[in-house]
Motif scaffolding. Structure first.
Motif, PDB file in Angstrom:
ATOM      1  N   ASP A   1       6.210   7.436  13.151  1.00  0.00           N
ATOM      2  CA  ASP A   1       6.604   6.086  12.475  1.00  0.00           C
ATOM      3  C   ASP A   1       7.945   6.671  11.301  1.00  0.00           C
ATOM      4  O   ASP A   1       7.902   8.015  10.798  1.00  0.00           O
ATOM      5  CB  ASP A   1       5.187   5.885  11.281  1.00  0.00           C
ATOM      6  CG  ASP A   1       5.909   4.452  10.814  1.00  0.00           C
ATOM      7  OD1 ASP A   1       7.124   3.670  10.670  1.00  0.00           O
ATOM      8  OD2 ASP A   1       5.491   3.656   9.584  1.00  0.00           O
TER       9      ASP A   1
ATOM     10  N   GLY B   1       7.857  -0.809   5.179  1.00  0.00           N
ATOM     11  CA  GLY B   1       7.330  -0.896   5.840  1.00  0.00           C
ATOM     12  C   GLY B   1       6.455  -0.027   7.167  1.00  0.00           C
ATOM     13  O   GLY B   1       5.772   0.040   7.836  1.00  0.00           O
TER      14      GLY B   1
ATOM     15  N   TYR C   1      -7.315   4.976  10.420  1.00  0.00           N
ATOM     16  CA  TYR C   1      -5.807   5.490  10.698  1.00  0.00           C
ATOM     17  C   TYR C   1      -5.407   5.926   9.356  1.00  0.00           C
ATOM     18  O   TYR C   1      -5.851   6.792   8.676  1.00  0.00           O
ATOM     19  CB  TYR C   1      -4.939   4.342  10.027  1.00  0.00           C
ATOM     20  CG  TYR C   1      -3.162   4.305   9.797  1.00  0.00           C
ATOM     21  CD1 TYR C   1      -3.010   5.860   9.178  1.00  0.00           C
ATOM     22  CD2 TYR C   1      -2.508   3.563  10.533  1.00  0.00           C
ATOM     23  CE1 TYR C   1      -1.082   5.939   8.899  1.00  0.00           C
ATOM     24  CE2 TYR C   1      -0.919   3.473  10.122  1.00  0.00           C
ATOM     25  CZ  TYR C   1      -0.573   5.107   9.435  1.00  0.00           C
ATOM     26  OH  TYR C   1       0.658   5.564   9.193  1.00  0.00           O
TER      27      TYR C   1
ATOM     28  N   GLU D   1      -2.251  10.324   3.905  1.00  0.00           N
ATOM     29  CA  GLU D   1      -3.548   8.580   3.597  1.00  0.00           C
ATOM     30  C   GLU D   1      -4.400   8.159   4.752  1.00  0.00           C
ATOM     31  O   GLU D   1      -3.906   7.947   5.343  1.00  0.00           O
ATOM     32  CB  GLU D   1      -2.236   7.211   3.160  1.00  0.00           C
ATOM     33  CG  GLU D   1      -1.220   6.940   5.327  1.00  0.00           C
ATOM     34  CD  GLU D   1      -0.557   5.724   4.262  1.00  0.00           C
ATOM     35  OE1 GLU D   1      -1.473   4.809   3.861  1.00  0.00           O
ATOM     36  OE2 GLU D   1      -0.026   5.602   5.949  1.00  0.00           O
TER      37      GLU D   1
HETATM   38  N1  GLY Z   1       3.586   2.077   9.769  1.00  0.00           N
HETATM   39  C1  GLY Z   1       2.724   2.660   8.317  1.00  0.00           C
HETATM   40  C2  GLY Z   1       1.593   1.766   8.331  1.00  0.00           C
HETATM   41  O1  GLY Z   1       1.040   0.883   8.933  1.00  0.00           O
HETATM   42  O2  GLY Z   1       1.237   1.426   6.866  1.00  0.00           O
END
Ligand code: GLY
Ligand code: AMP
Length: 414
Positions: free
Chosen positions: A202, A216, A259, A273
């Motif tokens: 990302d 985001g 995730y 995270e």
């Molecule tokens: N792409 C980062 C999230 O979904 O938190």
């Protein structure tokens, strides 16, 4: 199978495309959805975080599976309410969703499960904040403890900015800076068995070259040609299985999408995270490459039968998505601007809305995600940027360097 999908962003549009393409899905209902999702689903206008409304809708439409896209309904206990009705639901319980809902809780679980992650302190007072910042030194990493839609984190060398963010948040987690390229790994789990999807990357910063504030997510690509061999297996062994075991041990098993946000550091992969749902915009690229029917996979996780689900199949090649953001995003995005050129395959709707007179306008910060596949990253990039260039939206901006360093072989491991 009748599937009810909750949410209204780009992730949900990508999920809707995947669910609608599953030959076993006879009807897809989405709430509240968006104009892109409306092309493949029947939309119903309810609040996805209203558990009673969701249960009533799931019963009314005879849902065989409810898929919860965003984090807010999970943290609000919507999955629990649906599950209590005996309807299979893809999404963790409110208690398990605390892995995302509270950074401090996630750290507690990682410590108990001996998962590699940044050292951290939970702080509330200015004195605690100062001591933590002194301990780690710059660059400073200050995270809002609660849900913040990916924007609650400040990473800065500016001590005053770090202290200001901590003061604004009230309760923060301050942690050691992890140096190394980032990986998002999505894991589908029924609480016991766990199936990793393709790792993706990302782009969190708003500007080219990773400059400007966090967002985001401004784009993503998969697969990652630069990851060390065995990375996914290592993360499953060192991170995912110990975390799932700790959640089971506490009586709050995590079932749904785990995730895992990682930094590949000199000491190996470390967790930045956890989130309790598919990432956005990584989902757009990962699902673009998944050939296995999506509803069957998610239903297996929802019904505790992942262990007997067949291995996943993936397309060869690569996928790239580029986010088109509205003027002034990520601060206070301007909305209501007209969008043209979006009615083509590969344009995924995130923050869009149809006006009463049938025009498509922006309705959020991240407006569209131009998503394309290709034989390799270069081909996928070219196709994704051709889509971006076909869209007009006054004042919009996007990054030009999504997947560029990877395509040019410039990502190096520390
Ligand atoms: N792409 C980062 C999230 O979904 O938190
Ligand atoms: P998070 O919401 O925790 O994913 O943080 C958002 C972004 O901040 C991450 O994707 C990283 O780019 C950055 N970040 C968070 N924690 C750290 C850390 N400990 N070290 C380096 N960068 C971090």
């Amino acid at each position: 199978m009748r599937v009810l999908l909750l949410g209204s962003g780009g992730r949900e549009h990508a999920l809707a495309l995947g669910l609608a393409a599953d030959p076993n899905v006879e009807q897809l209902i989405a709430a509240p959805g968006n104009p892109g999702i409306a092309t493949v689903a029947d939309l119903r206008d309810i609040d996805p975080a209203d558990a009673q409304a969701v249960v009533a809708l799931a019963v009314e439409v005879g849902a065989d599976l409810v898929v919860i896209g965003p984090e807010a309904p999970l943290v609000a206990g919507v999955a629990d309410a649906v599950r209590a009705k005996g309807i299979p639901v893809f999404g963790p319980s409110a208690e398990a969703a605390q892995l995302e809902g509270s950074k401090a809780f996630a750290k507690e679980i990682m410590t108990a499960a001996k998962v590699p992650t940044a050292r951290a302190y939970a702080c509330t007072t200015p004195e605690e904040v100062a001591a933590a910042l002194d301990d780690f030194g710059a660059p400073y990493v200050v995270k809002n403890d609660g849900l913040a839609a990916g924007k609650g984190v400040v990473v800065t060398a500016d001590r005053a900015a770090a202290e200001r963010h901590a003061a604004e948040c009230g309760r923060v987690v301050i942690e050691e800076y992890l140096a190394g390229p980032e990986v998002s790994l999505f894991v589908v789990t029924d609480g016991q068995s766990a199936v990793p999807l393709l790792p993706a990357q990302d782009f969190k910063r708003v500007g080219d070259g990773d400059t400007g504030p966090n967002t985001g997510g401004m784009g993503a690509y998969a697969p990652l040609p630069w990851t060390p061999p065995g990375l996914v297996a290592q993360v499953m062994t060192e991170v995912v299985h110990p975390t799932l075991a700790e959640m089971r041990r506490r009586g709050t098993p995590f079932a749904g999408l785990l995730y895992v946000g990682l930094a590949i550091t000199a000491d190996g992969p470390k967790v930045i995270e956890f989130n309790a749902r598919f990432g956005d915009p990584e989902t757009q690229v990962v699902l673009a490459l998944l050939e296995t029917p999506l509803a069957g996979l998610l239903r297996a996780a929802a019904t505790g039968t992942l262990a007997v689900h067949p291995p996943l199949r993936w397309s060869a090649g690569a996928a790239v998505t580029v986010v088109v953001a509205s003027a002034n995003y990520p601060a206070t995005p301007r909305t209501g601007d007209e969008i043209t050129g979006a009615e083509v395959p590969g344009i995924i709707h995130a923050g869009t809305r149809e006006t009463d007179d049938g025009r498509l306008v922006s309705a959020g910060g991240r407006v569209l995600c131009a998503t394309a596949t290709g034989a390799d990253l270069n081909a996928a990039r070219e196709a994704a940027y051709a889509l971006v260039d076909g869209v007009t939206l006054d004042g919009s901006h996007h990054r030009r360097d999504i997947a560029l360093a990877a395509a040019e072989g410039r990502i190096t491991l520390p």
